[in-house]
Design a protein around this motif. Structure first.
Motif, PDB file in Angstrom:
ATOM      1  N   LEU A 139       0.982  -1.085   0.062  1.00  0.00           N
ATOM      2  CA  LEU A 139       0.107   0.003  -0.069  1.00  0.00           C
ATOM      3  C   LEU A 139       0.830   1.467   0.044  1.00  0.00           C
ATOM      4  O   LEU A 139       1.981   1.267   0.427  1.00  0.00           O
ATOM      5  N   ASN A 198      -0.661   5.063   9.593  1.00  0.00           N
ATOM      6  CA  ASN A 198      -1.939   5.322   8.939  1.00  0.00           C
ATOM      7  C   ASN A 198      -1.661   5.695   7.572  1.00  0.00           C
ATOM      8  O   ASN A 198      -0.531   6.544   7.304  1.00  0.00           O
ATOM      9  N   SER A 249      -8.205  -0.800   0.103  1.00  0.00           N
ATOM     10  CA  SER A 249      -6.891  -0.707   1.101  1.00  0.00           C
ATOM     11  C   SER A 249      -7.150  -0.749   2.432  1.00  0.00           C
ATOM     12  O   SER A 249      -6.488  -1.523   3.243  1.00  0.00           O
ATOM     13  N   TYR A 254      -5.438  -3.782   4.466  1.00  0.00           N
ATOM     14  CA  TYR A 254      -4.291  -3.513   5.623  1.00  0.00           C
ATOM     15  C   TYR A 254      -4.583  -4.434   7.043  1.00  0.00           C
ATOM     16  O   TYR A 254      -3.768  -4.682   7.384  1.00  0.00           O
ATOM     17  N   TYR A 255      -5.953  -4.893   7.087  1.00  0.00           N
ATOM     18  CA  TYR A 255      -6.325  -5.712   8.147  1.00  0.00           C
ATOM     19  C   TYR A 255      -6.143  -7.011   7.894  1.00  0.00           C
ATOM     20  O   TYR A 255      -5.738  -7.835   8.877  1.00  0.00           O
ATOM     21  N   VAL A 296       1.837  -6.121   5.372  1.00  0.00           N
ATOM     22  CA  VAL A 296       1.642  -5.149   4.434  1.00  0.00           C
ATOM     23  C   VAL A 296       2.887  -4.577   4.482  1.00  0.00           C
ATOM     24  O   VAL A 296       3.319  -3.923   5.527  1.00  0.00           O
ATOM     25  N   LEU A 313       4.281  -0.745   3.207  1.00  0.00           N
ATOM     26  CA  LEU A 313       4.071   0.489   2.695  1.00  0.00           C
ATOM     27  C   LEU A 313       5.131   0.972   1.755  1.00  0.00           C
ATOM     28  O   LEU A 313       6.407   0.864   2.254  1.00  0.00           O
ATOM     29  N   SER A 341      -6.860   3.948   5.714  1.00  0.00           N
ATOM     30  CA  SER A 341      -6.722   2.753   6.163  1.00  0.00           C
ATOM     31  C   SER A 341      -5.755   3.093   7.407  1.00  0.00           C
ATOM     32  O   SER A 341      -4.545   3.450   7.437  1.00  0.00           O
ATOM     33  N   ALA A 351      -3.284   1.651  10.753  1.00  0.00           N
ATOM     34  CA  ALA A 351      -2.319   0.511  10.818  1.00  0.00           C
ATOM     35  C   ALA A 351      -2.630  -0.102  12.217  1.00  0.00           C
ATOM     36  O   ALA A 351      -2.124  -1.001  12.540  1.00  0.00           O
ATOM     37  N   LEU A 382       0.904  -3.809   9.559  1.00  0.00           N
ATOM     38  CA  LEU A 382       2.218  -3.079   8.826  1.00  0.00           C
ATOM     39  C   LEU A 382       3.459  -4.185   9.225  1.00  0.00           C
ATOM     40  O   LEU A 382       3.805  -4.426  10.255  1.00  0.00           O
TER      41      LEU A 382
END
Length: 242
Positions: free
Chosen positions: A81, A91, A113, A117-118, A123, A125, A144, A146, A158
């Motif tokens: 993401l 975030n 997203s 993210y969940y 994930v 970034l 989304s 974190a 994350l």
């Protein structure tokens, strides 16, 4: 340097992938796509790769529905993401810069997203720029998050953040981003000066990011570039070294 920034960022991501893990990449994500294909070529030949917008790496026949169904079932180990803004908690903002009702800039929105993210285990970034405008104390709009309350089902989250300057990781105790390593040719002071919040060194600070090896560069500039060019021809022309 005998490598490009794109090659370095893709290598950083690829090295994290373990053989057999499933890597999913969204649209307009050439650096993660490069990383996924490098991982398969170098050390993860049994990993499944799904890349939106690709004919060779997109087996779904019903648009994105099957893709998101897999994500909700927790079938993806990696997803990637980005955001116009990333804050110190990790975030991301893909909706609006400034006040949401009267924004300075209206952004395209988050698509899936928030759910990804969940639900995706790890994930990453990524940003193709690193500035105080993009790394902010608090996002103007949380597309989304974190983090989430313990009562919320969240198998994923994350893993790390990679930029043209550095690698950032989340301190599990504070929930805040910290500096893990600095790319060759840059300094921790430079990274801090281009970050809009305090960025302490991670307890396991690694110093300088390990650059791509000769073997990794051969793969990047050979079979990986050949495959990436089918999806992102313009990117492939400029992102890989000679």
């Amino acid at each position: 340097m005998n490598y490009t920034t794109e090659e370095l960022m893709a290598t950083v991501i690829a090295r994290q992938v373990k053989n057999g893990e499933t890597i999913a990449v969204g649209t307009f994500s050439p650096i993660p796509s490069t990383a996924a294909l490098l991982a398969r070529e170098s050390h993860a030949p049994d990993s499944d790769v799904y890349i939106m917008g690709s004919k060779d790496w997109w087996p779904f026949s019903e648009g994105s529905m099957e893709f998101f169904n897999m994500a909700q079932k927790g079938r993806f180990d990696y997803f990637f993401l980005s955001g116009a803004q990333i804050d110190r908690k990790g975030n991301i903002n893909l909706h609006a810069i400034g006040d949401y009702d009267k924004p300075k800039v209206r952004l395209p929105g988050g698509a899936g997203s928030a759910m990804l993210y969940y639900m995706v285990k790890k994930v990453v970034l990524f940003k193709t720029d690193h500035s105080a405008k993009s790394f902010v104390e608090q996002v103007d709009f949380t597309t989304s998050s974190a983090s989430s309350p313990p009562s919320v089902h969240r198998p994923g989250g994350l893993h790390f953040v990679v930029t043209p300057l550095a690698i950032l990781v989340r301190n599990e105790d504070s929930g805040l981003l910290e500096l893990y390593s600095v790319h060759p040719g840059h300094t921790a002071e430079e990274v801090q000066a281009n970050t809009g919040f305090e960025l302490p060194l991670f307890e396991g600070f690694a110093g300088s990011t390990e650059p791509p090896s000769e073997d990794e560069l051969k793969l990047l500039r050979g079979p990986v570039r050949e495959n990436v060019a089918k999806i992102y021809p313009a990117f492939a022309k400029k992102a890989f070294g000679a």
